[in-house]
Design an enzyme around this catalytic site. Structure first.
Site, PDB file in Angstrom:
ATOM      1  N   TRP A  46     -16.069 -53.337   9.801  1.00 43.24           N
ATOM      2  CA  TRP A  46     -15.872 -52.133   8.790  1.00 43.24           C
ATOM      3  C   TRP A  46     -14.317 -52.270   8.698  1.00 43.24           C
ATOM      4  CZ3 TRP A  46     -16.242 -46.259   9.303  1.00 43.24           C
ATOM      5  CH2 TRP A  46     -15.648 -45.869  10.691  1.00 43.24           C
ATOM      6  N   ASP A 182     -16.502 -44.591  18.305  1.00 41.16           N
ATOM      7  CA  ASP A 182     -16.623 -44.939  19.710  1.00 41.16           C
ATOM      8  C   ASP A 182     -16.983 -43.958  20.707  1.00 41.16           C
ATOM      9  OD1 ASP A 182     -15.763 -46.940  18.364  1.00 41.16           O
ATOM     10  OD2 ASP A 182     -14.430 -47.727  19.907  1.00 41.16           O
ATOM     11  N   GLU A 416      -3.117 -46.293  14.658  1.00 44.30           N
ATOM     12  CA  GLU A 416      -4.629 -46.281  14.581  1.00 44.30           C
ATOM     13  C   GLU A 416      -5.159 -44.749  14.363  1.00 44.30           C
ATOM     14  OE1 GLU A 416      -5.969 -48.018  18.466  1.00 44.30           O
ATOM     15  OE2 GLU A 416      -8.024 -48.116  17.626  1.00 44.30           O
TER      16      GLU A 416
HETATM   17  C1  GLC Z   1     -12.061 -48.980  17.719  1.00 51.42           C
HETATM   18  C2  GLC Z   1     -12.622 -48.071  16.528  1.00 51.42           C
HETATM   19  C3  GLC Z   1     -13.625 -48.929  15.573  1.00 51.42           C
HETATM   20  C4  GLC Z   1     -12.890 -49.974  15.133  1.00 51.42           C
HETATM   21  C5  GLC Z   1     -12.085 -50.977  16.189  1.00 51.42           C
HETATM   22  C6  GLC Z   1     -11.141 -51.972  15.520  1.00 51.42           C
HETATM   23  O1  GLC Z   1     -13.006 -49.491  18.557  1.00 51.42           O
HETATM   24  O2  GLC Z   1     -13.279 -47.163  17.000  1.00 51.42           O
HETATM   25  O3  GLC Z   1     -14.109 -47.996  14.630  1.00 51.42           O
HETATM   26  O4  GLC Z   1     -13.612 -50.691  14.221  1.00 51.42           O
HETATM   27  O5  GLC Z   1     -11.465 -50.047  17.267  1.00 51.42           O
HETATM   28  O6  GLC Z   1     -10.053 -51.373  14.894  1.00 51.42           O
END
Ligand code: GLC
Length: 447
Positions: A46, A182, A416
């Protein structure tokens, strides 16, 4: 005077735009973009969707390539994996790597590249339409769009065929990582139903980011256990359905599926793919209705989660509970209630210093402004909410979400995630730096 302010304003915008472009360029590898260079050194599903939207302002060719590398790793049953490792030395750079996840030997998995065996929210339909609408020479890229629509359609077909056991129109996720959120507090009641083994492993994320801003060691036991159980099922869908303790109908995942179905249906009409147009409309209606009947929480005035394994509703106020607005499936009456909730103390706080939108309500007992999906603001979620409220005519709140997003990045950098309760004495951004989707969302919001 006004002119001076405007000039200063436009130079700030120019500067942010330039920096956003630089982030994407730095994170570009051969054919795809890493979310963040040390923390997430491969391609995430995503993330790549949001990133492709960002690239569309800089270089359309890269936007298309970003999606093509995802389709290139599609399994033969339509499944799209959440990580494409793109590197044989994955174990050295990331944990859990391809070997620990053990999905790439699956008979449906591609042979030329290693992938994970779990997926992520289905954003690609609406991402593709975003590109489609910006494409200047659609006839020249017609084949790309036809192939892409077909690939995404196959993914949705996989979801409906394998993740909707009662034919309700709601698909389930079978790992918390599939939600994209997560360590959301939404899973806490599920984790309380069992005890996983303890894994004595070397995590790599905590070498890059302060442990207090990441999921805990105990959380990781649950996550790794689910991966191990999936591996023990050889990633067989039926076996996983029967065995895994985590099966959730998630409002964000399903709302994005509706939005993507709608986009596919519209593009399929233009590309003369009538069977896809028809099927995607049927799916989007069915899923939209099911979200409204099964996932709406009348007491909270917000959408929640359904724990399919333990057959119970999970009532919790998260930012993701507003996401059905993005799918355009909310009645006007409920939309007004959603507006009241986001404007209430639960999300905005009683003081004006809270930046929208905290991932978990700030009056929730588990709210932690620094720990990942248990409080911090995430820009991709903000973008969905900003678009969602805007499409219902709630321009004021949409503008606040957009302005807060820009301000967080301007003041802290391309992180992030961000602390919604700004402290002027410290940096309020956490996790990966030069984070690609943060840059991509800023490109959209400022253009
Ligand atoms: C973390 C986030 C997830 C994302 C990944 C890479 O796991 O929770 O949504 O896709 O990092 O950025």
């Amino acid at each position: 005077m006004n002119q001076i302010i405007n000039i200063q304003k436009s130079s700030v915008i120019e500067d942010l735009l330039k920096k956003s472009e630089d982030v994407l360029k730095q994170n570009w590898r051969n054919g795809f973009t890493v979310p963040s260079s040390n923390l997430y050194p491969f391609q995430w599903l995503w993330d790549s969707g949001f990133i492709a939207m960002g690239w569309s302002f800089v270089d359309m060719e890269k936007a298309r390539q970003e999606l093509n590398t995802l389709f290139d790793a599609q399994w033969s049953n339509g499944f799209l994996p959440h990580i494409i490792f793109h590197d044989d030395n994955a174990e050295k750079q990331y944990f859990p790597g391809a070997d620990f996840q053990g999905a790439y030997t699956h008979p449906f998995a591609p042979k030329h590249v290693k992938t994970s065996g779990i997926t992520q929210p289905p954003v690609l339909g609406f991402v593709l339409e975003y590109l489609f609408e910006k494409e200047e020479k659609i006839t020249q890229y017609r084949d790309f769009y036809i192939n892409a629509v077909e690939a995404i359609y196959k993914f949705h077909q996989y979801l409906y065929q394998n993740r909707d056991p009662h034919n309700e129109g709601l698909v389930y996720i079978r790992h918390n990582w599939e939600s994209g959120t997560d360590n959301s507090a939404a899973w806490d009641s599920i984790w309380q139903t069992y005890t996983p083994p303890t894994y004595d492993v070397q995590r790599k994320d905590t070498a890059h980011v302060n442990q207090a801003q990441r999921p805990t060691k105990k959380d990781y036991n649950y996550y790794l256990h689910l991966i191990e159980q999936s591996k023990n099922c050889a990633y067989d869908e039926q076996k996983m359905y029967e065995t895994l303790p985590f099966l959730v109908q998630d409002p964000l995942f399903n709302s994005l599926l509706v939005a993507s179905n709608k986009s596919l249906a519209r593009m399929a009409v233009e590309l003369n793919l009538p069977h896809i147009a028809e099927q995607c409309s049927i799916w989007s209606d069915k899923t939209g209705q099911a979200i409204n009947t099964k996932l709406y929480d009348d007491e909270l005035g917000l959408y929640g989660y359904y724990d399919l394994k333990n057959e119970r509703f999970i009532s919790i106020a998260t930012a993701m509970g507003f996401s059905p607005l993005f799918a355009g499936i909310v009645s006007q009456q409920r939309a007004i209630r959603l507006l009241k909730i986001i404007e209430s103390d639960a999300f905005m706080g009683s003081e004006s210093s809270v930046c929208l939108c905290p991932s978990l309500a700030i009056n929730h007992q588990e709210f932690d402004p620094k720990r990942y999906w248990r409080g911090p603001v995430w820009l991709n979620i903000n973008w969905l909410l900003y678009k969602g409220f805007d499409s219902y005519g709630f321009k004021g709140i949409a503008r606040t979400i957009k302005n807060d997003s820009i301000r967080l990045v301007e003041e802290n950098g391309f992180f992030e995630y961000f602390n919604p309760i700004s402290d002027t004495n410290e940096v309020n951004g956490y996790g990966g730096q030069n984070f690609s989707w943060t840059a991509a969302i800023i490109l959209d919001m400022l253009n």
